[in-house]
Design an enzyme around this catalytic site. Structure first.
Site, PDB file in Angstrom:
ATOM      1  CG  HIS A  70      97.610  -5.589  13.241  1.00 65.82           C
ATOM      2  ND1 HIS A  70      96.687  -4.991  13.972  1.00 65.82           N
ATOM      3  CD2 HIS A  70      98.647  -5.219  13.295  1.00 65.82           C
ATOM      4  CE1 HIS A  70      97.733  -3.611  15.015  1.00 65.82           C
ATOM      5  NE2 HIS A  70      98.912  -3.710  14.513  1.00 65.82           N
ATOM      6  CB  ALA A 116      82.744   4.165  11.929  1.00 62.29           C
TER       7      ALA A 116
HETATM    8  P1  OAD Z   1      90.407  -1.328  19.622  1.00 61.04           P
HETATM    9  O1  OAD Z   1      89.171  -2.598  20.537  1.00 61.04           O
HETATM   10  O2  OAD Z   1      90.945  -1.297  20.756  1.00 61.04           O
HETATM   11  O3  OAD Z   1      89.347   0.018  19.857  1.00 61.04           O
HETATM   12  C1  OAD Z   1      88.405  -0.427  19.440  1.00 61.04           C
HETATM   13  C2  OAD Z   1      87.819   1.133  19.166  1.00 61.04           C
HETATM   14  O4  OAD Z   1      85.855   1.221  18.352  1.00 61.04           O
HETATM   15  C3  OAD Z   1      87.144   1.785  20.275  1.00 61.04           C
HETATM   16  O5  OAD Z   1      87.961   3.666  20.194  1.00 61.04           O
HETATM   17  C4  OAD Z   1      86.109   2.354  20.461  1.00 61.04           C
HETATM   18  O6  OAD Z   1      85.449   3.095  20.952  1.00 61.04           O
HETATM   19  C5  OAD Z   1      85.415   2.382  18.897  1.00 61.04           C
HETATM   20  N1  OAD Z   1      84.238   2.164  18.500  1.00 61.04           N
HETATM   21  C6  OAD Z   1      83.433   1.365  19.247  1.00 61.04           C
HETATM   22  N2  OAD Z   1      82.639   1.438  17.835  1.00 61.04           N
HETATM   23  C7  OAD Z   1      83.076   2.277  17.117  1.00 61.04           C
HETATM   24  C8  OAD Z   1      81.661   2.360  16.211  1.00 61.04           C
HETATM   25  N3  OAD Z   1      80.548   2.372  15.832  1.00 61.04           N
HETATM   26  N4  OAD Z   1      82.469   3.264  15.357  1.00 61.04           N
HETATM   27  C9  OAD Z   1      83.280   3.654  15.177  1.00 61.04           C
HETATM   28  N5  OAD Z   1      83.946   3.467  16.405  1.00 61.04           N
HETATM   29  C10 OAD Z   1      83.794   2.479  17.179  1.00 61.04           C
HETATM   30  O7  OAD Z   1      90.829  -2.051  18.529  1.00 61.04           O
HETATM   31  P2  OAD Z   1      91.754  -1.468  17.986  1.00 61.04           P
HETATM   32  O8  OAD Z   1      92.098  -0.036  17.541  1.00 61.04           O
HETATM   33  O9  OAD Z   1      90.661  -2.151  16.328  1.00 61.04           O
HETATM   34  O10 OAD Z   1      95.696  -6.494  16.929  1.00 61.04           O
HETATM   35  O11 OAD Z   1      92.697  -2.660  18.357  1.00 61.04           O
HETATM   36  C11 OAD Z   1      94.604  -2.187  17.593  1.00 61.04           C
HETATM   37  C12 OAD Z   1      95.001  -3.505  17.671  1.00 61.04           C
HETATM   38  O12 OAD Z   1      94.558  -4.649  19.098  1.00 61.04           O
HETATM   39  C13 OAD Z   1      93.632  -4.716  17.002  1.00 61.04           C
HETATM   40  O13 OAD Z   1      94.004  -4.885  15.600  1.00 61.04           O
HETATM   41  C14 OAD Z   1      93.966  -6.321  17.089  1.00 61.04           C
HETATM   42  C15 OAD Z   1      94.136  -6.097  18.662  1.00 61.04           C
HETATM   43  O14 OAD Z   1      95.049  -6.523  19.858  1.00 61.04           O
HETATM   44  C16 OAD Z   1      95.897  -7.850  16.489  1.00 61.04           C
HETATM   45  O15 OAD Z   1      95.157  -8.571  15.850  1.00 61.04           O
HETATM   46  C17 OAD Z   1      97.028  -8.207  16.096  1.00 61.04           C
END
Ligand code: OAD
Length: 245
Positions: free
Chosen positions: A119, A237
């Protein structure tokens, strides 16, 4: 924890390990995720107004200011034990691929190399019109509310935009191809801190599952698993990953 023993065994035997990360891997560094209740960026800001080319065209100063606020936050935080554990894991396997959806540079600052940023990155701005790369001159100094007129391109005077992939845009081709090939050919994939809500990136663990790799989800939320070789390790994590070393 029986799962943990199985996963350690898979790690000891792997020929090609893929680590796929989302915002959760940086959460313990103090970087907000997107979709976590209360603290997620998309819980508090409208992605339509901030993460599309149309939003930038409509109000470049608002969009640029918001991304500069995020870049400023990153300059103040440090990699956490999860980023550091990933660096160690890479040293222990014959072949390693790190794929991230994150636009931060915490994997690199922890010591990871050849990170595939699906991204884009907050640190690679370019001209909205001609695509020319832009060099930041100084750290941003402002608060979240502040709109900032973006700098202008030295060649065409177009506005400089953040180097991130916005909704409706394609993923960077080379990274996308390498990442998808790795998901197809790996025998073990760790999917860390992602909601799996954004495609096509969210296909990466799905591809690995379909190709019979062992897939491990690390997340404080329980991730539903469908196959025998798919595991969910529930927790932060920064606490779970060091246990795999
Ligand atoms: P999300 O905010 O959608 O998901 C974050 C995930 O991390 C969730 O499932 C949480 O439960 C988990 N989480 C929170 N704290 C954590 C920890 N300490 N250890 C492990 N996991 C934890 O973020 P992404 O999946 O990265 O796009 O989102 C995908 C994309 O949506 C991003 O790359 C961004 C956004 O729009 C762009 O920037 C293009």
């Amino acid at each position: 924890m029986r799962n943990l023993e199985d996963i350690k065994q898979a790690l000891a035997n792997t020929q090609h390990l893929v680590v796929f990360t989302g915002a959760g891997v940086s959460a313990e560094s103090g970087v907000p995720t997107f979709r976590d209740a209360l603290t997620g960026l998309w819980e508090n800001f409208d992605p339509e107004a901030l993460a599309t080319p149309e939003a930038f065209e409509q109000d470049p100063a608002f969009v640029w200011g918001w991304y500069e606020w995020r870049r400023k936050l990153l300059l103040k935080v440090q990699p956490n034990p999860a980023h550091l554990a990933i660096v160690e894991l890479a040293k222990r396997v014959p072949k390693f691929t790190l794929i991230t959806q994150n636009v931060d540079d915490l994997h690199e600052r922890a010591g990871s190399t050849d990170v595939l940023h699906l991204h884009g990155s907050l640190f690679t701005p370019r001209c909205f019109d001609c695509g020319n790369a832009y060099q930041f001159t100084a750290a941003p100094q402002h608060s979240v509310e502040q709109a900032i007129t973006p700098p202008q391109c030295v060649s065409c005077s177009g506005y400089i935009r953040p180097g991130v992939v916005w909704f409706g845009e394609s993923l960077p081709e080379a990274e996308f191809k390498t990442a998808f090939e790795a998901a197809q050919s790996c025998d073990l994939l760790l999917s860390i801190g992602t909601s799996g809500a954004v495609y096509p990136a969210a296909q990466i663990p799905e591809i690995a599952v379909r190709n019979n790799a062992t897939v491990v989800h690390v997340n404080p939320q329980k991730i539903p698993t469908t196959l025998k070789k798919e595991y969910s390790l529930q927790g932060a994590a920064g606490e779970i990953l060091p246990l795999l070393l």
